[in-house]
Design an enzyme around this catalytic site. Structure first.
Site, PDB file in Angstrom:
ATOM      1  N   TYR A   1      34.537  20.874 -23.767  1.00 60.44           N
ATOM      2  CA  TYR A   1      34.696  21.783 -24.989  1.00 60.44           C
ATOM      3  C   TYR A   1      35.841  22.017 -25.486  1.00 60.44           C
ATOM      4  O   TYR A   1      35.960  21.620 -26.510  1.00 60.44           O
ATOM      5  CB  TYR A   1      33.579  23.011 -24.724  1.00 60.44           C
TER       6      TYR A   1
ATOM      7  N   THR B   1      39.391  26.945 -31.576  1.00 60.37           N
ATOM      8  CA  THR B   1      38.509  27.833 -30.500  1.00 60.37           C
ATOM      9  C   THR B   1      40.362  28.070 -29.864  1.00 60.37           C
ATOM     10  O   THR B   1      41.103  27.190 -29.202  1.00 60.37           O
ATOM     11  CB  THR B   1      37.925  27.518 -29.982  1.00 60.37           C
TER      12      THR B   1
END
Length: 327
Positions: free
Chosen positions: A143, A119
C-alpha cells in the site's frame, strides 16, 4: 473561483464525500467519478455523479470532456494495508496503473491542477518523531509503496512536463460530518475509532489492542488522529492554491498531537458513556510505534490549521455510527 467544476475521483468514499461537502460549501461544483467498489451511492449529495474506473481511459476522457473540470482531486485508491500484503497485484493495478491512466487523461485535457491523496505510510518506520516532509520515504508494505511510486511520478511530471500537483500525506483520518450526512463506512472496517465505537454499541464482541509493550508512555502505539473535515478543508485549500498558480508541493496532514491506543479507548468511553471489553493481544507485524505529523509546512503553504480535537472527532463519529445501520 466560485462555480468552478472539480472532478472528485473516488468522491463516494469516506474522505472524498466529506471533501465534496466542503467544495460545495465553498462554491465549487464537485463531480464525483467512482466505480463504487468501496464508495457508496448514498454519499453523492452535492453534485453530479459519473460511474467509472480510473483504469478506463475512454470513460475518463468522456467524463472530463463533458464536465470540463478545472482540477482533479484523486481519492480512488485501495487503502487496506493487510489486503495489500495479501493481494499486492490489485494494489499496483489500481493505485499505480489507475493513477497513471488518470494522469494521462488529465494531461490530454490540459488540466493543470491535481491533488493526490497520499499517506504517512510512504515514510515507513519513523526515524524521528514528529515526522516532517524531509523524512526518508521507505514504505514497508505494498500500500505505502504504491502511493510512493505515484508521488515519484508526480515529481517527474512536474519537473519535466510542468504538471502541477499537491501531494497530501494523511495521518489517521477519523470522525464524520457533524450533521451526520456522511461518515466513515468501510467494508470491512479496520480503523480503530469505528471498531471501538461498534464495540461500545454492542455490534461486536469487543476491541483488540495489538501490543502493549511498545516504548511509549503506556505501552500502546501512538497515532495522530485528524478530523476528516480538516482533511477536506486542506484539499479544497490545495485546489485553490494550485488554481492560483501555486507550485507543486508535498504536505503532511495531521494535528501534531499523538494519542496512545489506551488514551483513545478511554476518550471513547468518556464520550459514549458505554464501557466495552478490551483484549490485549500480540503486536501486529508492520505497526509503527509512533506516527505523529509535523504539520508546519501545510500551515505555511495553505494557511491550514486543524480545527477539531480528539473529543470532537469521537463525538462526530459516535453520532454517525449510532444512527446508521450500515453494519
Amino acid at each position: 473561483m466560485a462555480g468552478e467544476t472539480i472532478l472528485v475521483v473516488g468522491g463516494a468514499g469516506y474522505i472524498g464525500s466529506h471533501t465534496c461537502l466542503d467544495l460545495a460549501n465553498k462554491g465549487f461544483l464537485p463531480v464525483v467519478y467512482d466505480n463504487f467498489s468501496n464508495g457508496h451511492p448514498e454519499f453523492v449529495k452535492w453534485g453530479p455523479v459519473e460511474q467509472g474506473d480510473i483504469r478506463d481511459r475512454a470513460r475518463l476522457d468522456e467524463v472530463i470532456a463533458r464536465h470540463k473540470p478545472s482540477a482533479i482531486l484523486h481519492f480512488a485508491a485501495l487503502i487496506e494495508v493487510g489486503e495489500s500484503v495479501k493481494d499486492p497485484v490489485a494494489f499496483y493495478e489500481n493505485n499505480v496503473v489507475g493513477t497513471l491512466t488518470l494522469l494521462s487523461a488529465a494531461q490530454a485535457a490540459g488540466i493543470k491542477a491535481f491533488v493526490f491523496s497520499s499517506t504517512c505510510a510512504t515514510y515507513g518506520l519513523p526515524q524521528s518523531v514528529p515526522l516532517d516532509e524531509t523524512h526518508r520515504q521507505v514504505p514497508i508494505n505494498p500500500y505505502g509503496q504504491t502511493k510512493y511510486i505515484v508521488e515519484q511520478a508526480l515529481a517527474d511530471y512536474d519537473r519535466y512536463t510542468g504538471f502541477h500537483s499537491v501531494i497530501l500525506r494523511y495521518f489517521n483520518a477519523a470522525g464524520a460530518d457533524f450533521e451526520g450526512r456522511v461518515g466513515e463506512w468501510h467494508k470491512p472496517e479496520t480503523h480503530a475509532i469505528p471498531l471501538a465505537i461498534d464495540a461500545a454499541l454492542g455490534r461486536r464482541a469487543g476491541f483488540k489492542v495489538f501490543g502493549s509493550d511498545y516504548e511509549t508512555r503506556d505501552g500502546t502505539c501512538v497515532r495522530d488522529y485528524i478530523h476528516v473535515l480538516d482533511l477536506a478543508d486542506a484539499h479544497v485549500r490545495a485546489v485553490q492554491y494550485l488554481l492560483e498558480g501555486g507550485a507543486s508541493v508535498a504536505l503532511n496532514l495531521g494535528t501534531g498531537t499523538g494519542t496512545t491506543v489506551k488514551e483513545l479507548l478511554s476518550a471513547i468511553e468518556d464520550v459514549t458513556k458505554q464501557p466495552f471489553p478490551v483484549e490485549y493481544v500480540d503486536r501486529r507485524e508492520g505497526d509503527s510505534t509512533t506516527l505523529v505529523a509535523n504539520n508546519d509546512k501545510a500551515k505555511a503553504v495553505l494557511g491550514w490549521v486543524p480545527r477539531y480535537d480528539l473529543s470532537q472527532i469521537i463525538q462526530s463519529a459516535w453520532n454517525w455510527h449510532a444512527k446508521t445501520n450500515h453494519h
